[in-house]
Structures are given as structure tokens and as C-alpha cells.
Design a protein around this motif. Sequence first.
Motif, mmCIF file in Angstrom:
data_model
loop_
_atom_site.group_PDB
_atom_site.id
_atom_site.type_symbol
_atom_site.label_atom_id
_atom_site.label_comp_id
_atom_site.label_asym_id
_atom_site.label_seq_id
_atom_site.Cartn_x
_atom_site.Cartn_y
_atom_site.Cartn_z
ATOM 1 N N PHE A 7 0.755 -1.296 0.155
ATOM 2 C CA PHE A 7 -0.055 -0.091 0.072
ATOM 3 C C PHE A 7 0.880 1.319 -0.133
ATOM 4 N N ASN A 8 2.104 1.282 -0.354
ATOM 5 C CA ASN A 8 2.962 2.438 -0.276
ATOM 6 C C ASN A 8 3.017 3.242 0.836
ATOM 7 N N ILE A 9 2.988 2.611 1.933
ATOM 8 C CA ILE A 9 3.284 3.229 3.365
ATOM 9 C C ILE A 9 4.683 4.199 3.526
ATOM 10 N N ALA A 10 4.453 5.257 3.428
ATOM 11 C CA ALA A 10 5.778 6.064 3.557
ATOM 12 C C ALA A 10 6.590 5.754 2.487
ATOM 13 N N GLY A 11 6.281 5.751 1.091
ATOM 14 C CA GLY A 11 6.660 5.441 -0.035
ATOM 15 C C GLY A 11 7.460 4.063 -0.153
ATOM 16 N N GLU A 12 7.143 3.058 0.793
ATOM 17 C CA GLU A 12 7.706 1.640 0.664
ATOM 18 C C GLU A 12 7.898 0.979 -1.037
ATOM 19 N N THR A 13 6.617 1.365 -1.590
ATOM 20 C CA THR A 13 6.510 0.747 -3.011
ATOM 21 C C THR A 13 7.726 1.178 -3.722
ATOM 22 N N TRP A 14 7.955 2.320 -3.691
ATOM 23 C CA TRP A 14 9.211 2.899 -4.186
ATOM 24 C C TRP A 14 10.338 2.067 -4.168
ATOM 25 N N LEU A 15 10.637 1.953 -3.016
ATOM 26 C CA LEU A 15 11.804 1.112 -2.721
ATOM 27 C C LEU A 15 11.949 -0.296 -3.257
ATOM 28 N N ILE A 16 10.725 -1.014 -3.226
ATOM 29 C CA ILE A 16 10.684 -2.333 -3.705
ATOM 30 C C ILE A 16 10.565 -2.339 -5.020
ATOM 31 N N ARG A 17 9.938 -1.304 -5.676
ATOM 32 C CA ARG A 17 10.361 -1.300 -7.110
ATOM 33 C C ARG A 17 11.611 -1.171 -7.838
ATOM 34 N N ARG A 18 12.359 -0.332 -7.170
ATOM 35 C CA ARG A 18 13.502 -0.272 -7.542
ATOM 36 C C ARG A 18 14.664 -1.552 -7.213
ATOM 37 N N TYR A 19 14.276 -2.212 -6.443
ATOM 38 C CA TYR A 19 15.113 -3.460 -6.335
ATOM 39 C C TYR A 19 14.819 -4.496 -7.451
ATOM 40 N N TYR A 20 13.486 -4.623 -7.844
ATOM 41 C CA TYR A 20 13.215 -5.352 -9.018
ATOM 42 C C TYR A 20 13.676 -4.885 -10.392
ATOM 43 N N GLU A 21 13.568 -3.408 -10.254
ATOM 44 C CA GLU A 21 14.129 -2.911 -11.649
ATOM 45 C C GLU A 21 15.487 -3.273 -11.550
ATOM 46 N N GLU A 22 16.483 -3.216 -10.777
ATOM 47 C CA GLU A 22 17.731 -3.468 -10.621
ATOM 48 C C GLU A 22 18.102 -4.793 -11.098
ATOM 49 N N MET A 23 17.013 -5.829 -10.776
ATOM 50 C CA MET A 23 17.236 -7.262 -10.879
ATOM 51 C C MET A 23 16.934 -7.550 -12.671
ATOM 52 N N GLY A 24 16.132 -6.322 -13.261
ATOM 53 C CA GLY A 24 15.753 -6.669 -14.598
ATOM 54 C C GLY A 24 14.317 -7.149 -14.797
ATOM 55 N N ILE A 25 13.638 -6.818 -13.715
ATOM 56 C CA ILE A 25 12.143 -7.015 -13.953
ATOM 57 C C ILE A 25 11.265 -5.942 -14.032
ATOM 58 N N ARG A 26 10.119 -5.922 -14.699
ATOM 59 C CA ARG A 26 9.207 -5.162 -14.697
ATOM 60 C C ARG A 26 7.995 -5.229 -14.031
ATOM 61 N N VAL A 27 7.850 -4.097 -13.099
ATOM 62 C CA VAL A 27 6.434 -4.216 -12.052
ATOM 63 C C VAL A 27 5.288 -3.705 -12.691
ATOM 64 N N VAL A 28 4.334 -4.653 -13.293
ATOM 65 C CA VAL A 28 3.313 -4.259 -14.140
ATOM 66 C C VAL A 28 2.304 -3.297 -13.189
ATOM 67 N N SER A 29 2.033 -3.598 -12.224
ATOM 68 C CA SER A 29 1.156 -2.871 -11.169
ATOM 69 C C SER A 29 1.386 -3.270 -9.636
#
Length: 266
Positions: A7-29
Motif C-alpha cells: 500500500f506504499n506506506i511512507a513510499g515503501e512501494t518505490w523502494l521495492i520497485r527499485r530492487y526489482y528494476e535493478e534485477m531486470g524485472i518490470r513491475v506491471v502494477s
Amino acid sequence: MNIIGEFNIAGETWLIRRYYEEMGIRVVSTITGDSSIEEIAQAGSAALNVVQCSGSTTLLAKKMEERYAIPFIRVSYFGVEDTAEALYQVARFFEPSAPGMLTRTRELVASKVSEVYAELERYRRDLEGSRAAIYVGGAFKAFSLIKALRLLGISTPVVGSQTGSREDYETIAGICEEGTVILDDSNPAELAHFLKEKDVHLLIGGVKERPLSYKLGVAFCDHNHERKLPLAGFEGMVNFAREVHASLMSPVWRLFREGVDHGSVL
């Protein structure tokens, strides 16, 4: 992939998305934190659903598996150990179709752990030997909290949740020390009794438990949805350790335990 139950509490979604992007994965939603209608409409095209420790959204993942044949896994992004395992689970899923994914993930985890290790060790030197009680809504969250506190040298002689199942409590019993009090949907009187019996120094819970904790002279850390700092991911673990340290090291608890005249303190 989709992230469900984040639920992106305090911007947590943005942190997690960056991890996956660095791994080479696209987060659709990300359902429901920080997603647009257009992104959610594309969720059925993902190859994997990752459910972030939320009982309320596991049903959605099961429905998507039935309708779109999208498999799902359950993960937690709280604490170093569980965050790393969450990334590894996703990497293992994609590795057959994306060789090198596991290698990139190991490099990412090693880099992040090295960034936070020194600060966590500094807090651990002060916190080693402390005792904490955990009382949260979902038992899945309690699993991660037990591991995160152990990393800081803190034992958990009291652990409870409001919605745990028999299997959840068996898991808690398996990862806690012998003699741990495990509570299911406890009332304030029961919780207070066991906080005193186990002589805990810290309670981690929601907003309703804060007054009880302070009345007993026990330090408190908020772990509900009103928090202002991200607690997810590797960076979030540092924020959590800093909050635990600040709470436990406050001189007010020593004064309380020593029975100092409160009027003279004020």
C-alpha cells in the motif's frame, strides 16, 4: 510481475520497485499502492503475482490464478532476511526464462546488506539482550518482526496476533525460543499480564497498544499504517533499528523502573 497487498506506506512501494528494476524485472502494477487504473487494467498480463504478506489480497491472487493462470507467491519485505528471500524467490521463478537473474539478485542483496550492516551492528551493541513483545494484526508480519529483532540481538518472549491461524502459531513456536507466550486475539488485560510476567522492555504493536505500553513503563514502537518512515526493505530495516534504539535507550524507562518520584522528574 504484480505486487499485491502493498500500500506504499511512507513510499515503501518505490523502494521495492527499485530492487526489482535493478534485477531486470518490470513491475506491471502495485495493487493498491501507487498504481493507476491503466496499470491495474494490465495486471492480467503479468507472469507472476507477489503477495506482500496480506491475507486480504491472497484471495485476489487466487482468483487471478484461476482466471489468468498467473501463479503467486507470498513474501514479506520487512527485515534483511525476509527482504532478501523475497527477492530470491522472484529471481528463482524468472531464472529459467531470464538466465543471470539470480546472479544479479545476489549482487544486489550483497550490495544492500553491506550498505546497512555497519549501522545495524552499531545499534545491536546497545540492544543486545533486550526483550520485546510483538502484538500485531496479521501473524505473517509477526514472523518477520521476530527475525528482524533477532538480528538486533533482541529476544521475543511474547508474540501475538489478532488474525493468526493454528498453522501460523505453530510457525511462530518453531522460530521462537522455548517458553515463548503465544497470544491469539488477546484483550488488554491478558496482554498486560504477559508483558509484566515476561518483564519485556519493548512492545511492538498498533496504535491501540501504545497507551497500555506506556502505562506499564514499557518502550513502544509503532508498526501500523500511520507511520511516517518506510520500514520495508534494507533501508527500512535501518529505520526500524533506529526507532527501536531510540525507544529502548530513552532514560525515561530507567527512571520509571527505579521508581523515581515523577513530580521531581518533571
